[in-house]
Design a protein around this motif. Structure first.
Motif, PDB file in Angstrom:
ATOM      1  N   THR A  13       0.820  -1.210   0.000  1.00 33.72           N
ATOM      2  CA  THR A  13       0.000   0.000   0.000  1.00 33.72           C
ATOM      3  C   THR A  13       0.859   1.266   0.000  1.00 33.72           C
ATOM      4  O   THR A  13       0.393   2.331  -0.396  1.00 33.72           O
ATOM      5  CB  THR A  13      -0.970   0.007   1.208  1.00 33.72           C
ATOM      6  N   ILE A  15       3.208   1.736  -2.019  1.00 37.94           N
ATOM      7  CA  ILE A  15       3.400   2.063  -3.445  1.00 37.94           C
ATOM      8  C   ILE A  15       2.285   2.999  -3.906  1.00 37.94           C
ATOM      9  O   ILE A  15       2.517   3.948  -4.646  1.00 37.94           O
ATOM     10  CB  ILE A  15       3.413   0.784  -4.316  1.00 37.94           C
ATOM     11  N   VAL A  16       1.067   2.734  -3.451  1.00 35.78           N
ATOM     12  CA  VAL A  16      -0.075   3.570  -3.821  1.00 35.78           C
ATOM     13  C   VAL A  16       0.129   4.995  -3.306  1.00 35.78           C
ATOM     14  O   VAL A  16      -0.089   5.974  -4.021  1.00 35.78           O
ATOM     15  CB  VAL A  16      -1.391   2.982  -3.256  1.00 35.78           C
ATOM     16  N   ILE A  17       0.594   5.097  -2.058  1.00 34.94           N
ATOM     17  CA  ILE A  17       0.806   6.426  -1.470  1.00 34.94           C
ATOM     18  C   ILE A  17       1.921   7.160  -2.219  1.00 34.94           C
ATOM     19  O   ILE A  17       1.809   8.348  -2.512  1.00 34.94           O
ATOM     20  CB  ILE A  17       1.128   6.297   0.039  1.00 34.94           C
TER      21      ILE A  17
ATOM     22  N   MET B   1      -8.751   2.137   2.849  1.00 38.21           N
ATOM     23  CA  MET B   1      -8.575   1.757   1.451  1.00 38.21           C
ATOM     24  C   MET B   1      -9.603   0.708   1.026  1.00 38.21           C
ATOM     25  O   MET B   1      -9.977  -0.157   1.818  1.00 38.21           O
ATOM     26  CB  MET B   1      -7.160   1.206   1.263  1.00 38.21           C
ATOM     27  N   ASP B  21      -7.193   3.695  -7.099  1.00 43.63           N
ATOM     28  CA  ASP B  21      -5.789   3.413  -7.327  1.00 43.63           C
ATOM     29  C   ASP B  21      -5.520   2.063  -6.665  1.00 43.63           C
ATOM     30  O   ASP B  21      -5.478   1.968  -5.443  1.00 43.63           O
ATOM     31  CB  ASP B  21      -4.974   4.540  -6.669  1.00 43.63           C
ATOM     32  N   MET B  22      -5.385   1.033  -7.473  1.00 41.80           N
ATOM     33  CA  MET B  22      -5.309  -0.319  -6.919  1.00 41.80           C
ATOM     34  C   MET B  22      -3.936  -0.648  -6.362  1.00 41.80           C
ATOM     35  O   MET B  22      -2.934  -0.449  -7.024  1.00 41.80           O
ATOM     36  CB  MET B  22      -5.599  -1.351  -8.016  1.00 41.80           C
ATOM     37  N   HIS B  23      -3.908  -1.169  -5.152  1.00 37.89           N
ATOM     38  CA  HIS B  23      -2.647  -1.764  -4.706  1.00 37.89           C
ATOM     39  C   HIS B  23      -2.607  -3.188  -5.257  1.00 37.89           C
ATOM     40  O   HIS B  23      -3.606  -3.714  -5.725  1.00 37.89           O
ATOM     41  CB  HIS B  23      -2.502  -1.708  -3.181  1.00 37.89           C
ATOM     42  N   ASP B  24      -1.435  -3.784  -5.223  1.00 34.42           N
ATOM     43  CA  ASP B  24      -1.229  -5.024  -5.960  1.00 34.42           C
ATOM     44  C   ASP B  24      -2.144  -6.159  -5.507  1.00 34.42           C
ATOM     45  O   ASP B  24      -2.667  -6.918  -6.325  1.00 34.42           O
ATOM     46  CB  ASP B  24       0.238  -5.466  -5.864  1.00 34.42           C
TER      47      ASP B  24
END
Lengths: 132, 141
Positions: A13, A15-17, B1, B21-24
């Motif tokens: 998460t 990475i999203v931030i 989220m 915005d997708m996390h993996d």
């Protein structure tokens, strides 16, 4: 936003931030939409590499200046095993994991300047620049 | 989220719109959910709207390819619609061509494409029911 910020990169998460903060910085540097999208995408690729292969690290985002042009500078560093053969790692399609092997080589094409420093056992640091 | 992307069923189609915005892990869960729902609803087509996605990186690109491949094996057509121009430009430069994935500019066009290709298949005489009598027509090679 401050000129410089350092974000942790410990889990997915993050990475999203990082993507969201890089987007903000790119907007603030008034990069065009395509340039914004490119630097955000590159950040996403490199951050994922640092997390998966390097076991995590951190991402520095800086609103910088390059020859009088507003710029975004990113430094993504991990303390992982490092890359033994950098030349090879930068070839399209080369992967040591299960990915497509586009992360490093593709990201390099997306930015204006790309610098990768790595030593076996000493982690990997990638610096990315995108300017107006 | 957000922890799930909703998948809507409409007739023989499944519709989904990725608006976060997708996390993996979210992308991986979506892949699994969708596969499971294609089978459960015997869906013939899947429409994926990505007009709200601000980036598609190699991970999401791989997810889309994976979904397209699995769906094809499960006899469902997939179309990805609404990609933003900046995202398309970036994808190509990154080196992702999304080969094998059908795309359309918007939901309307995508839906029309799905209906046409599903109808063509039915006219071509594909068995509607799921009888297991149809032996593979080609063997060898």
């Amino acid at each position: 936003m401050t000129k410089t910020q350092t974000l942790p990169l410990k889990q997915e998460t993050d990475i999203v931030i990082i993507r969201q903060r890089v987007r903000k910085a790119a907007e603030e540097a008034r990069l065009g939409l395509v340039s914004q999208t490119k630097i955000v995408t590159a950040a996403s690729e490199i951050a994922r590499n640092a997390l998966i292969y390097g076991g995590g690290g951190q991402c520095l985002i800086e609103l910088a200046n390059r020859d009088g042009r507003a710029a975004v500078r990113l430094v993504i560093a991990d303390q992982g095993p490092g890359i033994a053969d950098i030349e090879r790692a930068l070839v399209d399609g080369y992967t040591s994991g299960s990915g497509l092997g586009l992360g490093l080589s593709g990201s390099r094409r997306l930015v204006d300047e790309f610098d990768l420093k790595s030593q076996p056992g000493a982690g990997t640091t990638v610096e990315l620049w995108k300017w107006k | 989220m957000v922890d799930r992307i909703p998948i809507l069923k409409m007739g023989k189609y499944l519709l989904l719109s990725i608006q976060v915005d997708m996390h993996d892990q979210l992308a991986l869960d979506l892949q699994e959910d969708l596969t499971e729902q294609i089978v459960r609803h015997r869906a013939k087509g899947v429409l994926i709207d990505i007009s709200s996605l601000e980036i598609v990186d190699s991970f999401i690109g791989r997810m889309l390819s994976h979904i397209a491949n699995v769906s094809r094996i499960l006899d469902a057509k997939v179309i990805v619609v609404g990609m933003q121009p900046a995202v398309a430009i970036t994808l190509v430069e990154l080196g992702l061509s999304l080969e094998g994935i059908a795309t359309a500019l918007n939901i309307e066009k995508g839906m029309r494409w799905l209906e046409n290709s599903v109808n063509e298949d039915e006219i071509a005489g594909e068995p509607e029911s799921d009888e297991d009598t149809d032996a593979p027509s080609e063997t060898g090679n």
